[in-house]
Design a protein around this motif. Sequence first.
Motif, PDB file in Angstrom:
ATOM      1  N   GLU A 434       0.987  -1.289   0.020  1.00 45.81           N
ATOM      2  CA  GLU A 434       0.032   0.078   0.016  1.00 45.81           C
ATOM      3  C   GLU A 434       0.961   1.118  -0.101  1.00 45.81           C
ATOM      4  O   GLU A 434       0.599   2.179  -0.824  1.00 45.81           O
ATOM      5  N   LYS A 435       1.820   1.149   0.748  1.00 51.05           N
ATOM      6  CA  LYS A 435       2.951   2.507   0.978  1.00 51.05           C
ATOM      7  C   LYS A 435       3.585   2.686  -0.541  1.00 51.05           C
ATOM      8  O   LYS A 435       3.981   3.652  -0.771  1.00 51.05           O
ATOM      9  N   LEU A 436       3.799   1.463  -1.231  1.00 52.88           N
ATOM     10  CA  LEU A 436       4.362   1.628  -2.377  1.00 52.88           C
ATOM     11  C   LEU A 436       3.748   2.081  -3.717  1.00 52.88           C
ATOM     12  O   LEU A 436       4.064   2.406  -4.738  1.00 52.88           O
ATOM     13  N   ARG A 437       1.993   2.323  -3.408  1.00 55.12           N
ATOM     14  CA  ARG A 437       1.294   2.737  -4.320  1.00 55.12           C
ATOM     15  C   ARG A 437       1.835   3.884  -5.062  1.00 55.12           C
ATOM     16  O   ARG A 437       1.736   4.000  -6.380  1.00 55.12           O
ATOM     17  N   PRO A 438       2.044   4.841  -4.366  1.00 58.03           N
ATOM     18  CA  PRO A 438       2.586   6.314  -4.955  1.00 58.03           C
ATOM     19  C   PRO A 438       3.649   6.070  -5.748  1.00 58.03           C
ATOM     20  O   PRO A 438       3.983   6.774  -6.622  1.00 58.03           O
ATOM     21  N   VAL A 439       4.643   5.172  -5.100  1.00 57.32           N
ATOM     22  CA  VAL A 439       5.875   4.955  -6.031  1.00 57.32           C
ATOM     23  C   VAL A 439       5.438   4.367  -7.181  1.00 57.32           C
ATOM     24  O   VAL A 439       6.218   4.911  -8.282  1.00 57.32           O
ATOM     25  N   ARG A 440       4.868   3.357  -7.417  1.00 53.57           N
ATOM     26  CA  ARG A 440       4.364   2.778  -8.555  1.00 53.57           C
ATOM     27  C   ARG A 440       3.673   3.774  -9.539  1.00 53.57           C
ATOM     28  O   ARG A 440       3.967   3.706 -10.828  1.00 53.57           O
ATOM     29  N   GLU A 441       2.841   4.569  -8.928  1.00 55.48           N
ATOM     30  CA  GLU A 441       2.205   5.715  -9.743  1.00 55.48           C
ATOM     31  C   GLU A 441       3.301   6.499 -10.351  1.00 55.48           C
ATOM     32  O   GLU A 441       2.973   7.393 -11.420  1.00 55.48           O
ATOM     33  N   ALA A 442       4.422   7.069  -9.794  1.00 56.86           N
ATOM     34  CA  ALA A 442       5.074   7.994  -9.952  1.00 56.86           C
ATOM     35  C   ALA A 442       6.213   7.297 -11.331  1.00 56.86           C
ATOM     36  O   ALA A 442       6.974   8.114 -11.715  1.00 56.86           O
ATOM     37  N   GLY A 443       6.176   6.016 -11.340  1.00 57.80           N
ATOM     38  CA  GLY A 443       7.011   5.412 -12.198  1.00 57.80           C
ATOM     39  C   GLY A 443       8.562   5.237 -11.487  1.00 57.80           C
ATOM     40  O   GLY A 443       9.382   5.017 -12.600  1.00 57.80           O
ATOM     41  N   ILE A 444       8.456   5.229 -10.476  1.00 51.85           N
ATOM     42  CA  ILE A 444       9.957   4.987  -9.872  1.00 51.85           C
ATOM     43  C   ILE A 444      10.313   3.576  -9.525  1.00 51.85           C
ATOM     44  O   ILE A 444       9.164   2.890  -9.220  1.00 51.85           O
ATOM     45  N   ASN A 445      11.414   3.189  -9.840  1.00 51.87           N
ATOM     46  CA  ASN A 445      11.761   1.707  -9.641  1.00 51.87           C
ATOM     47  C   ASN A 445      11.493   1.512  -8.031  1.00 51.87           C
ATOM     48  O   ASN A 445      11.926   2.248  -7.108  1.00 51.87           O
ATOM     49  N   PHE A 446      10.964   0.101  -7.762  1.00 51.52           N
ATOM     50  CA  PHE A 446      10.750  -0.038  -6.457  1.00 51.52           C
ATOM     51  C   PHE A 446      11.006  -1.540  -6.116  1.00 51.52           C
ATOM     52  O   PHE A 446      11.052  -2.603  -7.175  1.00 51.52           O
ATOM     53  N   TYR A 447      11.203  -1.798  -4.946  1.00 51.57           N
ATOM     54  CA  TYR A 447      11.233  -3.436  -4.571  1.00 51.57           C
ATOM     55  C   TYR A 447      10.598  -3.643  -3.348  1.00 51.57           C
ATOM     56  O   TYR A 447      10.385  -2.783  -2.352  1.00 51.57           O
ATOM     57  N   HIS A 448       9.373  -4.407  -3.398  1.00 54.32           N
ATOM     58  CA  HIS A 448       8.424  -4.726  -2.408  1.00 54.32           C
ATOM     59  C   HIS A 448       9.041  -5.963  -1.690  1.00 54.32           C
ATOM     60  O   HIS A 448       9.029  -7.323  -1.937  1.00 54.32           O
ATOM     61  N   GLY A 449       9.263  -5.642  -0.378  1.00 58.75           N
ATOM     62  CA  GLY A 449      10.071  -6.573   0.465  1.00 58.75           C
ATOM     63  C   GLY A 449      10.721  -6.141   1.807  1.00 58.75           C
ATOM     64  O   GLY A 449      11.035  -4.926   1.586  1.00 58.75           O
ATOM     65  N   ASN A 450      11.085  -6.841   2.658  1.00 58.08           N
ATOM     66  CA  ASN A 450      11.844  -6.387   3.902  1.00 58.08           C
ATOM     67  C   ASN A 450      13.261  -6.390   3.551  1.00 58.08           C
ATOM     68  O   ASN A 450      13.761  -7.140   3.163  1.00 58.08           O
ATOM     69  N   ILE A 451      13.924  -5.123   3.680  1.00 56.11           N
ATOM     70  CA  ILE A 451      15.300  -5.097   3.371  1.00 56.11           C
ATOM     71  C   ILE A 451      16.048  -5.860   4.143  1.00 56.11           C
ATOM     72  O   ILE A 451      17.210  -6.315   3.566  1.00 56.11           O
ATOM     73  N   LEU A 452      15.805  -6.592   5.059  1.00 56.31           N
ATOM     74  CA  LEU A 452      16.714  -7.053   5.913  1.00 56.31           C
ATOM     75  C   LEU A 452      16.450  -8.676   6.029  1.00 56.31           C
ATOM     76  O   LEU A 452      17.126  -9.576   6.376  1.00 56.31           O
ATOM     77  N   SER A 453      15.326  -9.191   5.083  1.00 54.85           N
ATOM     78  CA  SER A 453      15.108 -10.480   4.865  1.00 54.85           C
ATOM     79  C   SER A 453      15.993 -11.133   4.106  1.00 54.85           C
ATOM     80  O   SER A 453      16.845 -10.609   3.123  1.00 54.85           O
ATOM     81  N   GLU A 454      16.508 -12.245   4.232  1.00 57.08           N
ATOM     82  CA  GLU A 454      17.105 -13.257   3.435  1.00 57.08           C
ATOM     83  C   GLU A 454      16.913 -13.235   1.857  1.00 57.08           C
ATOM     84  O   GLU A 454      17.710 -13.036   0.973  1.00 57.08           O
ATOM     85  N   GLN A 455      15.647 -13.502   1.781  1.00 57.57           N
ATOM     86  CA  GLN A 455      15.022 -13.240   0.224  1.00 57.57           C
ATOM     87  C   GLN A 455      15.595 -12.307  -0.553  1.00 57.57           C
ATOM     88  O   GLN A 455      16.026 -12.244  -1.568  1.00 57.57           O
ATOM     89  N   THR A 456      15.632 -11.076   0.196  1.00 57.22           N
ATOM     90  CA  THR A 456      16.082  -9.628  -0.314  1.00 57.22           C
ATOM     91  C   THR A 456      17.484  -9.609  -0.896  1.00 57.22           C
ATOM     92  O   THR A 456      17.810  -9.159  -2.195  1.00 57.22           O
ATOM     93  N   GLU A 457      18.193 -10.494  -0.189  1.00 52.67           N
ATOM     94  CA  GLU A 457      19.566 -10.588  -0.498  1.00 52.67           C
ATOM     95  C   GLU A 457      19.809 -11.231  -1.721  1.00 52.67           C
ATOM     96  O   GLU A 457      20.730 -10.897  -2.459  1.00 52.67           O
ATOM     97  N   TYR A 458      19.129 -11.881  -2.091  1.00 53.69           N
ATOM     98  CA  TYR A 458      19.142 -12.822  -3.441  1.00 53.69           C
ATOM     99  C   TYR A 458      18.336 -12.293  -4.600  1.00 53.69           C
ATOM    100  O   TYR A 458      18.639 -12.339  -5.696  1.00 53.69           O
ATOM    101  N   ASN A 459      17.373 -11.567  -4.287  1.00 56.98           N
ATOM    102  CA  ASN A 459      16.289 -11.052  -5.346  1.00 56.98           C
ATOM    103  C   ASN A 459      16.576  -9.509  -5.544  1.00 56.98           C
ATOM    104  O   ASN A 459      16.331  -9.277  -6.822  1.00 56.98           O
ATOM    105  N   LEU A 460      17.328  -8.933  -4.802  1.00 55.67           N
ATOM    106  CA  LEU A 460      17.490  -7.345  -4.992  1.00 55.67           C
ATOM    107  C   LEU A 460      19.063  -6.938  -5.514  1.00 55.67           C
ATOM    108  O   LEU A 460      19.827  -7.300  -4.701  1.00 55.67           O
ATOM    109  N   ASP A 461      19.090  -6.637  -6.567  1.00 57.96           N
ATOM    110  CA  ASP A 461      20.291  -6.069  -7.113  1.00 57.96           C
ATOM    111  C   ASP A 461      20.479  -4.723  -6.552  1.00 57.96           C
ATOM    112  O   ASP A 461      20.177  -3.921  -7.103  1.00 57.96           O
ATOM    113  N   THR A 462      21.774  -4.994  -5.608  1.00 58.45           N
ATOM    114  CA  THR A 462      22.102  -3.652  -5.046  1.00 58.45           C
ATOM    115  C   THR A 462      23.344  -2.882  -5.767  1.00 58.45           C
ATOM    116  O   THR A 462      23.987  -1.957  -5.255  1.00 58.45           O
TER     117      THR A 462
END
Length: 619
Positions: A434-462
Amino acid sequence: MVPSLLFEIMLIGLLGIGSQWVAWRYRMPAIVVMSITGLLAGPIFGFLNPEEDFGSLYSPIISVAVAIILFEGSLNLSFKELRGLGKPVFRISTVGAFIAWILGSLTAHYIAGLSWAVAFVIGGLFIVTGPTVIMPLLRQSKLKARPAKILKWEGIIVDPIGALLAVFAFEIITFLTGSEPDVAQLLLFFAASIFAAIFGWACGRGIGWMFETGHIPEFLKSPAVVIVVIMCFTVADEIVHETGLLSVTAMGITLANMGISSISDMRHFKENISILLISTIFIMLTASLQLETLLHIFSPNIIGYVLLMMFLVRPLSIFLSTIGTSLTFNEKALVGWIAPRGIVALTVSGYFAGVLSEQGYEDAQILTTLTFGLVFFTVVAHGFSIGWLSKKLHLSMEGRPGAMIVGANRFTVELAKSLSKADFPVIIVDSSWEKLRPVREAGINFYHGNILSEQTEYNLDTIPYEYLLAATDDHAFNSLVCTTFMPEYGRTNVFKISPFDQFSGDSVNVVSRVGGRILFDKKFTMEDLLDKLDHHYVFRQTTLTSQYNYKQYLADKDDATVFLYLIKPSGQLKFYSEEMRTVPAVGDRIVSLTPPNKEKAKIQAKLETQRNGQSKENR
């Protein structure tokens, strides 16, 4: 020569870390700088000769250092990284290694002039790259995730395979050329290799179980792992030479895939140790070379051998072994070019040069020269070309330093918009869809997930993002995020929104000191920033000139202005913070959140003009 062994140890460490700093400061390949520094200090000017000065301790020191470096590299080999890459990594590490062995051996025989026996030993050894040379290149080049993971996995897995192939070739030669062939000796080699892998797995499982059950206190975990690594390497290596590398690799991979939280905590300690060891060992190895060895490198047969290994054997082995995989042509071309040889090749070739010479193979005396020729030319060529080639092949994330913003809200959306308009890559990370809705509407690149989770480590290219901004409404979480990512991004590139609105007394000191630096100014909390947007504050960019300098700019600004970041003429991005020491200069562009005074004045002027026009019409 140096006055004492203690002074020499100090000088080696100083030259190693100094080389790393010079490479970082001037954006040069670290392994190239270290190699040149060692050559200057050793064979060229004669300040150092570690092999002679350390005596019998020289080989054990190098071996233990290589074991720790290889373990540290394998500690990063989580199987979750191999999603979509398992097939090419397996093919390169097996089929590709075998092809490279055969082609390299043929090249060593026909071009370098080595006997078949020596050629097959050195051909097996030269398939290795290794973390000592691959990791510095990956840190420098900022490759995209796929080619970077392939090179990392190959470098760490093929390291022990190459050493074992060399030993295997030697054992076969000994078996075939011996007056009384001993099948038991050959079987011992295979049994020892299997034992080394199982022993490494057992060491990893054992130390992991002790961590999980609390049998080792926190303050002893890192020292215990280092000692177990040395034990794991030594026990296997004492049975059959070079099987210790296989053992520590198995131990590292086992620990990496057990999901133990404390392993990630220790990983930064291991990385620091690894960097120190790589720096010092490269200096020691290159400084121990003889001047005659350097001069012999430029003989036609050695140069011809090196060129064929770089431009034919390596690319051919990669392209043939990856047929039918998901790798693109550009990825194959890059991986087929990048194959610098390093510490393992130098140390193991020195061992085989002595052993083969004792067996009566006189041509084995040039192994050290041949190895260093391949090491030096590949280190220089690949070190200087990886950045350029990765850009040409569109496999590099090189570009303007981007920002990763943790927390989606009105302010971070507007901040991301301003960064995007300035052509900086930006991404907003939040666990709330829900908080990412204005981000999506603005066309900004986003990632849906907890930054500290193990899944993020493998799915988010930093990789594209050099700065991290923690800007959620939870100040403790912001501090935790900054603390977690500080080793990866660096203390100067991690920021958090001021926590001074909800805490007082000792609590505010704790939260403000933990994690990254205060973003913008400690008096501007998230509530203040959102309130300014409610009052129609605007993002404004101002370019400093010789006619309008920084002092004049500050004098014109309202006290409520929030200085956000500045852009240097070179394209460098700098965020304002409590500890910012950079003084903006002519040519810099400053982005700030300012009161809408100019906008109000323009609107009022426009209204006034309209009123004047209407009054004239009425007349």
